[in-house]
Design an enzyme around this catalytic site. Sequence first.
Site, PDB file in Angstrom:
ATOM      1  N   ASN A  15       0.855  -1.191   0.000  1.00  0.00           N
ATOM      2  CA  ASN A  15       0.000   0.000   0.000  1.00  0.00           C
ATOM      3  C   ASN A  15       0.898   1.250   0.000  1.00  0.00           C
ATOM      4  OD1 ASN A  15      -1.440   2.274   1.079  1.00  0.00           O
ATOM      5  ND2 ASN A  15      -3.087   0.905   1.649  1.00  0.00           N
ATOM      6  N   HIS A  18       0.875   6.248   1.880  1.00  0.00           N
ATOM      7  CA  HIS A  18       1.570   7.208   2.739  1.00  0.00           C
ATOM      8  C   HIS A  18       2.788   7.852   2.092  1.00  0.00           C
ATOM      9  CE1 HIS A  18      -1.476   6.722   5.579  1.00  0.00           C
ATOM     10  NE2 HIS A  18      -1.285   5.414   5.656  1.00  0.00           N
ATOM     11  N   HIS A  51      -5.614   3.715  -1.936  1.00  0.00           N
ATOM     12  CA  HIS A  51      -6.947   4.093  -1.458  1.00  0.00           C
ATOM     13  C   HIS A  51      -7.222   5.525  -1.890  1.00  0.00           C
ATOM     14  CE1 HIS A  51      -9.710   4.601   2.362  1.00  0.00           C
ATOM     15  NE2 HIS A  51     -10.355   4.824   1.230  1.00  0.00           N
ATOM     16  N   ARG A  53      -9.330   8.342  -1.331  1.00  0.00           N
ATOM     17  CA  ARG A  53     -10.304   8.777  -0.329  1.00  0.00           C
ATOM     18  C   ARG A  53     -11.179   9.882  -0.890  1.00  0.00           C
ATOM     19  NH1 ARG A  53      -9.005   7.061   5.161  1.00  0.00           N
ATOM     20  NH2 ARG A  53     -10.741   8.430   5.650  1.00  0.00           N
ATOM     21  N   ARG A  57      -7.035  12.909   0.636  1.00  0.00           N
ATOM     22  CA  ARG A  57      -5.981  13.363   1.557  1.00  0.00           C
ATOM     23  C   ARG A  57      -4.610  12.764   1.226  1.00  0.00           C
ATOM     24  NH1 ARG A  57      -7.748  10.245   7.010  1.00  0.00           N
ATOM     25  NH2 ARG A  57      -9.589  11.490   6.633  1.00  0.00           N
ATOM     26  N   GLU A  78      -8.657   0.569  -3.333  1.00  0.00           N
ATOM     27  CA  GLU A  78      -9.481   0.669  -2.117  1.00  0.00           C
ATOM     28  C   GLU A  78     -10.414   1.846  -2.242  1.00  0.00           C
ATOM     29  OE1 GLU A  78      -7.619   0.940   1.656  1.00  0.00           O
ATOM     30  OE2 GLU A  78      -6.432  -0.845   1.306  1.00  0.00           O
ATOM     31  N   THR A 109     -17.633  -1.549  15.419  1.00  0.00           N
ATOM     32  CA  THR A 109     -16.820  -1.083  16.548  1.00  0.00           C
ATOM     33  C   THR A 109     -15.366  -1.535  16.401  1.00  0.00           C
ATOM     34  OG1 THR A 109     -17.697  -2.972  17.738  1.00  0.00           O
ATOM     35  CG2 THR A 109     -18.579  -0.822  18.342  1.00  0.00           C
ATOM     36  N   GLU A 159     -11.184  -9.203   3.350  1.00  0.00           N
ATOM     37  CA  GLU A 159      -9.919  -8.800   3.968  1.00  0.00           C
ATOM     38  C   GLU A 159     -10.212  -8.573   5.436  1.00  0.00           C
ATOM     39  OE1 GLU A 159      -7.229  -6.273   1.910  1.00  0.00           O
ATOM     40  OE2 GLU A 159      -6.438  -5.413   3.761  1.00  0.00           O
ATOM     41  N   HIS A 202      -3.885  -4.125   7.693  1.00  0.00           N
ATOM     42  CA  HIS A 202      -3.902  -2.987   8.612  1.00  0.00           C
ATOM     43  C   HIS A 202      -3.003  -3.218   9.830  1.00  0.00           C
ATOM     44  CE1 HIS A 202      -5.620   0.975   9.579  1.00  0.00           C
ATOM     45  NE2 HIS A 202      -5.137   0.660  10.756  1.00  0.00           N
TER      46      HIS A 202
HETATM   47  N1  PXP Z   1      -5.853  -3.053   4.072  1.00  0.00           N
HETATM   48  C1  PXP Z   1      -6.803  -2.097   4.075  1.00  0.00           C
HETATM   49  C2  PXP Z   1      -8.192  -2.473   3.656  1.00  0.00           C
HETATM   50  C3  PXP Z   1      -6.493  -0.779   4.423  1.00  0.00           C
HETATM   51  O1  PXP Z   1      -7.452   0.168   4.426  1.00  0.00           O
HETATM   52  C4  PXP Z   1      -5.173  -0.457   4.761  1.00  0.00           C
HETATM   53  C5  PXP Z   1      -4.792   0.936   5.092  1.00  0.00           C
HETATM   54  O2  PXP Z   1      -5.366   1.325   6.265  1.00  0.00           O
HETATM   55  C6  PXP Z   1      -4.220  -1.478   4.751  1.00  0.00           C
HETATM   56  C7  PXP Z   1      -4.587  -2.767   4.405  1.00  0.00           C
HETATM   57  C8  PXP Z   1      -2.787  -1.213   5.085  1.00  0.00           C
HETATM   58  O3  PXP Z   1      -2.668  -0.869   6.417  1.00  0.00           O
HETATM   59  P1  PXP Z   1      -1.282  -0.317   6.952  1.00  0.00           P
HETATM   60  O4  PXP Z   1      -1.000   0.929   6.184  1.00  0.00           O
HETATM   61  O5  PXP Z   1      -1.526  -0.091   8.393  1.00  0.00           O
HETATM   62  O6  PXP Z   1      -0.248  -1.373   6.695  1.00  0.00           O
END
Ligand code: PXP
Length: 252
Positions: A15, A18, A51, A53, A57, A78, A109, A159, A202
């Site tokens: 991913n 960032h 992703h 958004r 962002r 995403e 939650t 997922e 995540h």
């Molecule tokens: N999978 C999904 C569905 C996500 O939304 C994200 C980003 O939050 C990730 C994986 C990757 O998570 P991370 O950046 O914490 O490794």
Amino acid sequence: MAGTEPLGRIRLGVNIDHVATVRNARGSAYPDPVRAAQLAEAAGADGITAHLREDRRHISDSDIDRLMEVLRVPLNFEMAPTDEMQAIALRHKPHAVCIVPEKREELTTEGGLDVARDENRLAHFIAPLRDAGCRVSMFVAADRAQVEAAQRIGAQVVELHAGAYCDSFSEGRFDESAAELERLRDMSAYGHSLGLEVHAGHGFTYDTVKPVAEFPEVMELNIGHFLIGEAIFVGLEAAIREMRRLMDEARA
Ligand code: PXP
């Protein structure tokens, strides 16, 4: 049916959101997330996740355009379950889409998308994406009702949200982390038994990835934030190669 397929190598989706977060912090043109995606490919990523958004962002529309143009590995797009994102996905037809929550009211939650509460709408929402040939994944908590709802609406993939497991481990709450790991284990097996392909994502780090990579039903992990952070110290290729090595070690 996916539930009867042989279990094999686990895929790593990188991913790159960032990288775009850092770029956008200054409103500059760099660092370029597409360049990061190409480096990730060269380092052995099996796919790239981005992703888009609603508030843009991090990833921008033009990042998605460019990723679709240059990537040789599949793009996992995403997206929130909104009409705007559906139209963008249908225009690009990426290999995969992962439906994620963006608003409080869409969240369970535990942090995944509340598929069980919104089953009818989501069934209609994902149908055109499936018809367009996208593999549809639902990002859900490791919760029986959510996994069952994802299967009922016709998603091919769940997922599982690994945040509760990873975050409790990172914060030293090891009993909680062990309990969360068991939930992930149970729901991986359960999702697989329902014919779903199981992914997890995540919060994974070098310290938390192996126990989940060991689950034979988990076919793919999507990892971003830690890898981009680690890239500051060792470079992106080295960070990805180390994550890949740990995943392969767990699988062996
Ligand atoms: N999978 C999904 C569905 C996500 O939304 C994200 C980003 O939050 C990730 C994986 C990757 O998570 P991370 O950046 O914490 O490794």
